[in-house]
Scaffold this active site. Structure first.
Site, short mmCIF file in Angstrom:
data_model
loop_
_atom_site.label_atom_id
_atom_site.label_comp_id
_atom_site.label_asym_id
_atom_site.label_seq_id
_atom_site.Cartn_x
_atom_site.Cartn_y
_atom_site.Cartn_z
N ASP A 122 -4.38 5.00 6.20
CA ASP A 122 -4.97 6.18 6.85
C ASP A 122 -5.97 5.66 7.90
O ASP A 122 -5.58 5.32 9.01
CB ASP A 122 -5.60 7.03 5.74
CG ASP A 122 -6.22 8.32 6.24
OD1 ASP A 122 -5.57 9.01 7.03
OD2 ASP A 122 -7.34 8.64 5.84
N ARG A 177 1.08 12.44 -8.88
CA ARG A 177 1.69 11.15 -8.50
C ARG A 177 3.15 11.09 -8.92
O ARG A 177 3.94 10.35 -8.35
CB ARG A 177 0.95 10.00 -9.19
CG ARG A 177 -0.50 9.85 -8.77
CD ARG A 177 -1.06 8.56 -9.34
NE ARG A 177 -2.52 8.50 -9.30
CZ ARG A 177 -3.23 8.12 -8.25
NH1 ARG A 177 -2.62 7.75 -7.14
NH2 ARG A 177 -4.54 8.09 -8.31
N GLU A 200 0.84 -1.21 0.00
CA GLU A 200 0.00 0.00 0.00
C GLU A 200 0.87 1.25 0.00
O GLU A 200 1.94 1.26 0.60
CB GLU A 200 -0.83 0.02 1.30
CG GLU A 200 -2.20 -0.62 1.19
CD GLU A 200 -3.24 0.30 0.57
OE1 GLU A 200 -2.87 1.25 -0.16
OE2 GLU A 200 -4.43 0.06 0.81
P1 IMP Z 1 -7.72 4.11 4.32
O1 IMP Z 1 -8.67 3.06 3.83
O2 IMP Z 1 -8.44 5.23 5.02
O3 IMP Z 1 -6.59 3.57 5.14
O4 IMP Z 1 -7.16 4.83 3.06
C1 IMP Z 1 -6.22 4.32 2.29
C2 IMP Z 1 -6.14 4.98 0.93
O5 IMP Z 1 -6.58 6.35 0.88
C3 IMP Z 1 -4.70 5.01 0.55
O6 IMP Z 1 -4.29 3.81 -0.05
C4 IMP Z 1 -4.63 6.21 -0.39
O7 IMP Z 1 -4.92 5.79 -1.70
C5 IMP Z 1 -5.70 7.15 0.12
N1 IMP Z 1 -5.11 8.19 1.00
C6 IMP Z 1 -5.18 8.27 2.35
N2 IMP Z 1 -4.51 9.34 2.83
C7 IMP Z 1 -3.98 9.95 1.75
C8 IMP Z 1 -3.13 11.11 1.60
O8 IMP Z 1 -2.72 11.81 2.56
N3 IMP Z 1 -2.79 11.42 0.32
C9 IMP Z 1 -3.18 10.70 -0.76
N4 IMP Z 1 -3.96 9.60 -0.65
C10 IMP Z 1 -4.36 9.23 0.58
MG MG Z 2 -4.07 3.34 -1.88
#
Ligand code: IMP
Ligand code: MG
Length: 184
Positions: free
Chosen positions: A112, A174, A108
């Protein structure tokens, strides 16, 4: 030859500040590669990159792994073009490989809330891999809503939106080589 270290000034925005430089990223990947090599010695793991954000990290990381390994990709979506997780996760591109009995490392860009990891853990476990671990370049520990250990972490970062090195802001940026905080 063009100076590859030159700033990517055309795509940097005024509200971006460097959080992790490209040199720091590459140094850490060297260490992570060594860690993975030691952890999987004698085995032949398959790394699954989570698209789109994880593609650069996966590409750089495997070049620091001193073992035969395979790759595959999965694409999931939870954010749309927003900065906060909607919590609704969809598989946009399924796996191609058969991971039954395989040693799987999910790669990953960033963890977050952890909801994507939770979803992937459930979804991939159904295929009965021999082992299933998670590697992430970035971890926003204070934001994690789930209690799943992330096995290989590049950097723990504060709760700020970041871009570059695979991570996007509305699908662009990106290609920045360092990781930047977006000041809002
Ligand atoms: P989670 O399911 O909330 O853990 O989110 C994971 C996904 O959200 C990551 O794999 C990223 O694609 C996107 N994401 C979360 N935080 C950020 C950030 O600060 N910048 C860019 N993408 C993010
Ligand atoms: Mg991601």
């Amino acid at each position: 030859m063009k100076n590859l270290k030159k700033d990517q000034t055309e795509i940097l925005e005024k509200n971006y500040s460097v959080l992790i430089s490209e040199d720091k990223i590459q140094k850490r990947l060297e260490e992570m590669g060594e860690e993975l090599t030691a952890a999987y010695r004698g085995r032949h793991p398959i790394l699954i990159g989570v698209l789109n954000g994880g593609f650069i990290f996966l590409a750089d990381l495997i070049r620091h792994i001193n073992l035969d390994c395979e790759i595959d990709f999965i694409r999931i979506s939870s954010y749309g073009d927003e900065k906060k997780s909607s919590g609704h996760i969809k598989v946009l591109k399924p796996l191609s490989a058969d991971i039954k009995g395989r040693h799987v490392i999910v790669v990953e860009d960033i963890v977050d809330s952890g909801l994507s990891v939770q979803f992937l853990l459930k979804m991939l476990s159904v295929f009965e891999p021999a082992s299933l671990k998670f590697a992430t370049l970035l971890l926003k520990k204070s934001r994690m809503k789930i209690d799943i250990p992330i096995d290989f972490v590049g950097f723990e970062i504060e709760d700020k939106y970041v871009v570059g090195y695979g991570l996007d802001e509305r699908q662009i940026k990106r290609n920045l080589r360092s990781i930047y905080i977006v000041d809002s």
